[in-house]
Motif scaffolding. Structure first.
Motif, PDB file in Angstrom:
ATOM      1  N   HIS A 128      -2.777   7.658   2.737  1.00 59.73           N
ATOM      2  CA  HIS A 128      -3.731   6.548   2.628  1.00 59.73           C
ATOM      3  C   HIS A 128      -3.163   5.211   3.116  1.00 59.73           C
ATOM      4  N   ILE A 129      -1.964   5.213   3.713  1.00 61.61           N
ATOM      5  CA  ILE A 129      -1.343   3.965   4.159  1.00 61.61           C
ATOM      6  C   ILE A 129      -1.390   3.873   5.683  1.00 61.61           C
ATOM      7  N   ALA A 130      -1.920   2.726   6.179  1.00 61.37           N
ATOM      8  CA  ALA A 130      -2.020   2.521   7.623  1.00 61.37           C
ATOM      9  C   ALA A 130      -0.804   1.779   8.171  1.00 61.37           C
ATOM     10  N   GLN A 131      -0.345   0.742   7.451  1.00 57.98           N
ATOM     11  CA  GLN A 131       0.806  -0.043   7.869  1.00 57.98           C
ATOM     12  C   GLN A 131       1.667  -0.353   6.647  1.00 57.98           C
ATOM     13  N   GLN A 132       2.944  -0.537   6.887  1.00 55.86           N
ATOM     14  CA  GLN A 132       3.855  -0.826   5.785  1.00 55.86           C
ATOM     15  C   GLN A 132       5.075  -1.582   6.302  1.00 55.86           C
ATOM     16  N   ILE A 133       5.610  -2.427   5.453  1.00 50.69           N
ATOM     17  CA  ILE A 133       6.869  -3.101   5.752  1.00 50.69           C
ATOM     18  C   ILE A 133       7.568  -3.372   4.428  1.00 50.69           C
ATOM     19  N   VAL A 134       8.883  -3.214   4.418  1.00 47.94           N
ATOM     20  CA  VAL A 134       9.680  -3.407   3.196  1.00 47.94           C
ATOM     21  C   VAL A 134      10.710  -4.492   3.449  1.00 47.94           C
ATOM     22  N   VAL A 135      10.784  -5.454   2.558  1.00 49.98           N
ATOM     23  CA  VAL A 135      11.748  -6.543   2.683  1.00 49.98           C
ATOM     24  C   VAL A 135      12.474  -6.725   1.354  1.00 49.98           C
ATOM     25  N   ALA A 136      13.613  -7.379   1.418  1.00 48.42           N
ATOM     26  CA  ALA A 136      14.359  -7.724   0.203  1.00 48.42           C
ATOM     27  C   ALA A 136      14.134  -9.200  -0.096  1.00 48.42           C
ATOM     28  N   ARG A 137      13.708  -9.502  -1.286  1.00 48.54           N
ATOM     29  CA  ARG A 137      13.481 -10.887  -1.695  1.00 48.54           C
ATOM     30  C   ARG A 137      14.476 -11.242  -2.782  1.00 48.54           C
ATOM     31  N   GLU A 138      15.038 -12.446  -2.694  1.00 49.19           N
ATOM     32  CA  GLU A 138      16.001 -12.901  -3.691  1.00 49.19           C
ATOM     33  C   GLU A 138      15.296 -13.792  -4.695  1.00 49.19           C
ATOM     34  N   GLU A 139      15.470 -13.461  -5.989  1.00 51.67           N
ATOM     35  CA  GLU A 139      14.822 -14.225  -7.045  1.00 51.67           C
ATOM     36  C   GLU A 139      15.664 -15.447  -7.413  1.00 51.67           C
ATOM     37  N   ARG A 140      15.090 -16.276  -8.263  1.00 49.25           N
ATOM     38  CA  ARG A 140      15.792 -17.507  -8.658  1.00 49.25           C
ATOM     39  C   ARG A 140      17.095 -17.225  -9.387  1.00 49.25           C
ATOM     40  N   ASN A 141      17.161 -16.111 -10.115  1.00 46.47           N
ATOM     41  CA  ASN A 141      18.377 -15.793 -10.865  1.00 46.47           C
ATOM     42  C   ASN A 141      19.426 -15.074 -10.021  1.00 46.47           C
ATOM     43  N   GLY A 142      19.169 -14.934  -8.710  1.00 45.21           N
ATOM     44  CA  GLY A 142      20.140 -14.292  -7.828  1.00 45.21           C
ATOM     45  C   GLY A 142      19.905 -12.818  -7.615  1.00 45.21           C
ATOM     46  N   ASN A 143      19.018 -12.207  -8.408  1.00 47.30           N
ATOM     47  CA  ASN A 143      18.726 -10.789  -8.230  1.00 47.30           C
ATOM     48  C   ASN A 143      17.964 -10.566  -6.930  1.00 47.30           C
ATOM     49  N   LYS A 144      18.293  -9.490  -6.242  1.00 46.44           N
ATOM     50  CA  LYS A 144      17.523  -9.082  -5.075  1.00 46.44           C
ATOM     51  C   LYS A 144      16.625  -7.928  -5.474  1.00 46.44           C
ATOM     52  N   ARG A 145      15.403  -7.918  -4.952  1.00 45.10           N
ATOM     53  CA  ARG A 145      14.515  -6.805  -5.214  1.00 45.10           C
ATOM     54  C   ARG A 145      13.768  -6.434  -3.946  1.00 45.10           C
ATOM     55  N   LEU A 146      13.497  -5.150  -3.806  1.00 44.62           N
ATOM     56  CA  LEU A 146      12.738  -4.653  -2.672  1.00 44.62           C
ATOM     57  C   LEU A 146      11.250  -4.800  -2.952  1.00 44.62           C
ATOM     58  N   VAL A 147      10.530  -5.313  -1.967  1.00 43.80           N
ATOM     59  CA  VAL A 147       9.079  -5.447  -2.071  1.00 43.80           C
ATOM     60  C   VAL A 147       8.454  -4.713  -0.881  1.00 43.80           C
ATOM     61  N   ALA A 148       7.496  -3.834  -1.164  1.00 40.84           N
ATOM     62  CA  ALA A 148       6.781  -3.105  -0.117  1.00 40.84           C
ATOM     63  C   ALA A 148       5.400  -3.727   0.065  1.00 40.84           C
ATOM     64  N   TYR A 149       5.072  -4.059   1.316  1.00 42.21           N
ATOM     65  CA  TYR A 149       3.754  -4.604   1.655  1.00 42.21           C
ATOM     66  C   TYR A 149       2.975  -3.502   2.367  1.00 42.21           C
ATOM     67  N   LEU A 150       1.780  -3.213   1.854  1.00 39.20           N
ATOM     68  CA  LEU A 150       1.027  -2.059   2.325  1.00 39.20           C
ATOM     69  C   LEU A 150      -0.373  -2.465   2.792  1.00 39.20           C
ATOM     70  N   VAL A 151      -0.800  -1.870   3.897  1.00 41.59           N
ATOM     71  CA  VAL A 151      -2.170  -2.023   4.363  1.00 41.59           C
ATOM     72  C   VAL A 151      -2.810  -0.643   4.301  1.00 41.59           C
ATOM     73  N   PRO A 152      -3.847  -0.472   3.471  1.00 42.68           N
ATOM     74  CA  PRO A 152      -4.453   0.864   3.344  1.00 42.68           C
ATOM     75  C   PRO A 152      -5.303   1.221   4.562  1.00 42.68           C
ATOM     76  N   LYS A 153      -5.475   2.509   4.773  1.00 43.30           N
ATOM     77  CA  LYS A 153      -6.372   2.965   5.828  1.00 43.30           C
ATOM     78  C   LYS A 153      -7.811   2.605   5.461  1.00 43.30           C
ATOM     79  N   ALA A 154      -8.633   2.492   6.466  1.00 45.80           N
ATOM     80  CA  ALA A 154     -10.026   2.091   6.254  1.00 45.80           C
ATOM     81  C   ALA A 154     -10.699   3.011   5.251  1.00 45.80           C
TER      82      ALA A 154
END
Length: 888
Positions: free
Chosen positions: A442-468
């Motif tokens: 059900h996923i048409a497009q996806q990209i994963v990035v690492a974002r750094e929080e204010r406390n220094g922790n890094k977390r992976l965030v997945a951005y998803l575009v669903p299929k029509a």
């Protein structure tokens, strides 16, 4: 002005060897009786470890294992795991570690890609293993297949160019890639780090890393080529800073080699759990160390503990550079922490896109050369050619890391030239996660990035575009990813977008990707004071603006280190210890609050000391008192076999884990009252292993003084406090005996090393004596303050249960004799820490008979001091206990 090639001088040492197993075997010859490994259930000397590895190695050769042949190893952390590593190397092969905690799909891919003809594992993992067509050997279940083979060292058949191991790292194309490390790199690294760590045969190195993380290489091999001791942690140790520091203190660990992320958590937790005095060196690596955390570290420990920052990709054999801030007079108040200078026989080049050196102070890509380079990637010639290049006649690895050289010559890390990230020490290619998401229907497009929080922790965030026409259920997507990728590669947040933002040239505009949004209107608010407290803690730990009471901690991005941080703060808030497994059973605030409310009721009563271990039909129940470490888990096998209720009696401790009592009779009063709250009247059955036996004896005396009947006191390998140890041959006689057996050549070699060994021994004895004196002083102070009901200062808040018990035992003498039945159960076989006490104490009844009016019953059973309670041996202990209760 251009920067010169950075290189360290070659290691100056006389113990030359081309392959790591040869270095280990040379150390075995030097110190055969020294302790090499301490595991959770067994301890091995260098000689014992070598013999076990040799037997397995000889067997592996009969299975066709030789130079450059791969052997997969999928095992939990144990002594057997290290035996397997060494055995494969001794056979001439190269091992492929496959973490049993990985998803089954990923383990299946690694086995398929490696095509190893032999897999070493353990019986408990068989049901979880993917399909495998090769030879599968369980080192526990199938021990008979190789235990008859010779214990001599196999004839060497490998050279420096042969493979030692393959470790798989995240791959940008969607699959992990295997890094081929030869003995040349492993040997150079082990010798360089042994020198950098100043290993001299009297240290204890903590084995912390998982087998799939190459830091384990840096823990195991430098230790085993220098005669030091490797202490294997348990899984529970990493779940709590309190549990971690107690384990380090209990085992007197002197060297910690930690992922940077865990070290950050350790520093945070040191406000309430100080670093044990036994630690002399801490090494961190895996990702960039926080300058703020290092400043806090220096405030807490000063220069008492040496601290090293290491850097290195898997492709350059673990660590390639090293920085010692104290030796470099580093100004931690104003500068970022450098990654240092290259190790011996390693070169570092900072080059631009045209592969030309850049000026000092200018950023460029780090290229590493020298002895540590991998052969390349397993079955990936194009990827190997892309990352391993030859420039001006030297083979180099393109790290993809942007660095610069400072005027003083050290290297400073600036960032990545591509999208690769480091999170909690693990190298992650977002492309591998994106490739898995692309497989979702059900996923048409996806990209994963690492974002750094204010406390220094890094977390992976997945951005998803669903299929029509499709809708995405985030929990289903998360599960889909977790089925194929390790926990550390599963994004902590998933965001569904109508479209990915693009730059003017049509590429994804990563800078315009929105931060994860948590809508406060969609969360369930807290309804109780405890839920409100938990919401505040979760928001702080997870760095989220809002959390609902029905939100799942792990779905919000929680992971093992954050669990440790959460419970460290939770225990301070509640004022009592909380088992971390609660969060896995109750991962939402509402469920956790319900569990904690029930736990609070238990803490408020005497029942907090009593742990039901087993149920049965017969009466009365049996109460088994904790051992010197405060543990009742050794009794689990026994409890399952006895046909009567069995209760463990735990120590009463404060929020920091320090015992409330430092006198044996005071402890026994507490335990007696707890026992009587469960069983108000006799007859009573009490007992315990080692220290637990001494405590059980005092409990029995107090019960008898109240007029209660005690039918049995079971002393499991428990010596009386006044038991006399066997006399040992005098030092002169022992030296004369040892020297008389040496040949002239061997005697000459021993005499040459005698001054250095004497200095090392004296250094160890001075350090050990100082530690003992310091512990005695602090424990005596603890006892005085407890007697006066005064608060404890900071330096007393990390005394272990063992330290307090041993001090209490020194000042205890039973006030009277016991008029009743006493059973002494003695082990007959074992070694090292599992040594049966009959080999230590002179009296066959361990000094108990003068304390008892009747004859002490004595039964001998198979097993060692603690392994007599193992599943294989416990039936004999059960039979002895039941016979004693029945009066047979």
């Amino acid at each position: 002005m251009t920067t010169p090639t950075l290189a360290a001088p070659a290691t100056a040492t006389t113990d030359a060897f081309d392959c790591i197993q040869a270095g280990f075997e040379a150390q075995v010859a030097r110190t055969p009786d020294a302790i090499a490994l301490i595991g959770s259930t067994e301890t091995l000397t260098y000689q014992a470890l070598n013999r076990r590895a040799n037997q397995l190695a000889h067997y592996l050769r009969t299975q066709g294992i030789g130079p450059d042949t791969l052997v997969a190893i999928c095992m939990t952390r144990s002594v057997a795991m290290v035996v397997a590593f060494l055995a494969v190397l001794k056979a001439g092969g190269a091992y492929v570690p496959i973490d049993p905690s990985y998803p089954k799909e990923r383990r299946a891919y690694l086995l398929e890609d490696a095509q190893a003809p032999v897999l070493l594992t353990e019986a408990g993992l068989l049901e979880t293993l993917p399909d495998y067509s090769g030879t599968c050997l369980c080192l526990d279940r199938d021990a008979a297949q190789f235990s008859t083979y010779g214990t001599d060292n196999p004839t060497p058949n490998t050279s420096a160019d042969n493979l030692a191991y393959i470790i798989y790292t995240s791959g940008s194309t969607g699959n992990p890639k295997g890094v081929l490390i030869p003995h040349r790199g492993l040997v150079n690294h082990a010798r360089a780090m042994a020198a950098a760590f100043e290993l001299k045969g009297c240290d204890r190195m903590l084995q912390f890393s998982s087998m799939s993380f190459d830091i384990i290489i840096e823990e195991v091999y430098p230790t085993l080529i220098r005669g030091d001791c490797l202490v294997l942690r348990t899984d529970a140790v990493a779940q709590s800073i309190k549990a971690f520091t107690e384990f380090v203190q209990r085992h007197q660990v002197s060297i910690l080699n930690l992922p940077t992320a865990f070290w950050h958590e350790l520093v945070r937790g040191m406000a309430t759990e100080p670093l044990p005095d036994s630690v002399r060196l801490v090494v961190v690596g895996g990702e960039k160390a926080s300058r703020a955390m290092y400043a806090r570290w220096r405030e807490l420990v000063g220069e008492r503990v040496r601290w090293l920052n290491t850097y290195g990709p898997t492709e350059t054999t673990v660590s390639a550079t090293l920085f010692d801030p104290i030796a470099a007079n580093f100004d931690y108040t104003d500068e970022e922490l450098p990654i240092g200078r290259p190790l011996p026989n390693v070169t570092a080049h900072i080059l631009n896109d045209q592969l030309q050196p850049v000026p000092v102070g200018t950023g460029g890509e780090l290229h590493i050369g020298g002895a540590g380079l991998a052969r390349g990637y397993h079955n990936l010639p194009e990827k190997t050619a892309e990352r391993f290049i030859t420039e001006t006649g030297e083979r180099l690895y393109k790290t993809g890391d942007v660095v610069r050289q400072r005027p003083d010559g050290v290297i400073e890390f600036l960032g990545r030239a591509d999208f690769q990230v480091k999170i909690r020490g693990f190298r992650i290619e977002p492309g591998e996660i994106e490739a898995r998401l692309e497989q979702h229907a059900h996923i048409a497009q996806q990209i994963v990035v690492a974002r750094e929080e204010r406390n220094g922790n890094k977390r992976l965030v997945a951005y998803l575009v669903p299929k029509a026409g499709q809708q995405l259920v985030i929990q289903d997507v998360r599960q889909f990813v977790a089925e194929a990728l390790p926990e550390y590669m599963v994004p902590s947040a998933f965001m569904v977008l109508d479209a990915l933002p693009l730059t003017t040239n049509g590429k994804v505009d990563r800078r315009s990707l929105p931060a994860p949004v948590y809508d406060a209107t969609e969360v369930d608010p807290p309804t109780t004071e405890l839920e409100t407290q938990l919401v505040a803690l979760w928001q702080q730990v997870l760095s989220l603006p809002t959390v609902g009471v029905t939100d799942n901690f792990f779905d919000l991005g929680g992971y093992s280190l954050l669990v440790a941080r959460l419970f460290n703060q939770l225990e301070q808030t509640l004022g009592y210890s909380v088992p971390h497994t609660l969060l896995f059973e109750a991962p939402t605030i509402r469920k956790l609050a319900q569990q904690l409310e029930g736990l609070a009721d238990a803490v408020a009563s005497t029942h907090e000391l009593i742990v039901p271990l087993g149920q049965g039909q017969q009466s009365p129940p049996l109460f088994l008192i904790h051992d010197a470490d405060g543990e009742v888990s050794p009794y689990l096998n026994l409890a399952q076999q006895l046909d009567r209720p069995v209760y463990g009696v735990r120590p009463r401790v404060n929020a920091q884990g320090v015992p409330y009592h430092s006198r044996i009779n005071h402890m026994a009063v507490d335990y007696r009252q707890a026992i009587q709250s469960v069983q108000p009247q006799g007859p009573y059955l009490v007992g315990g292993l080692c220290a637990g036996g001494v405590l059980a004896f005092e409990v029995a005396l107090q019960l008898q003084a109240q007029g209660e009947t005690v039918d049995l006191v079971a002393l499991l390998e428990a010596p009386d406090v006044a038991a006399v140890e066997k006399a040992r041959p005098g030092l002169t006689r022992r030296l004369r005996s040892r020297f008389s057996a040496l040949t002239p050549n061997r005697l000459s070699a021993v005499l040459q090393k005698l001054p250095a060994k004497t200095i090392s021994y004296l250094s160890y004895k001075v350090s050990s004596t100082w530690q003992q004196w310091s512990t005695q002083k602090r424990t005596r102070q603890l006892q005085q303050l407890q007697d006066q009901h005064r608060p404890l200062p900071q330096n007393l808040r990390h005394l272990s249960i063992r330290e307090v018990y041993l001090f209490a035992e020194q000042h205890y003498t039973p006030a009277t004799v016991f008029d009743g039945s006493v059973l002494l159960v003695k082990a007959t076989a074992g070694s090292d820490v599992d040594q049966p006490y009959h080999e230590i104490y002179e009296d066959r009844l361990f000094g108990w008979q003068p304390r008892v009016t009747r004859s002490v019953q004595m039964v001998q059973v198979p097993g060692g001091h603690s392994t007599m309670l193992s599943a294989d041996n416990v039936d004999n202990v059960v039979a002895a206990l039941e016979a004693a209760v029945q009066g047979d």
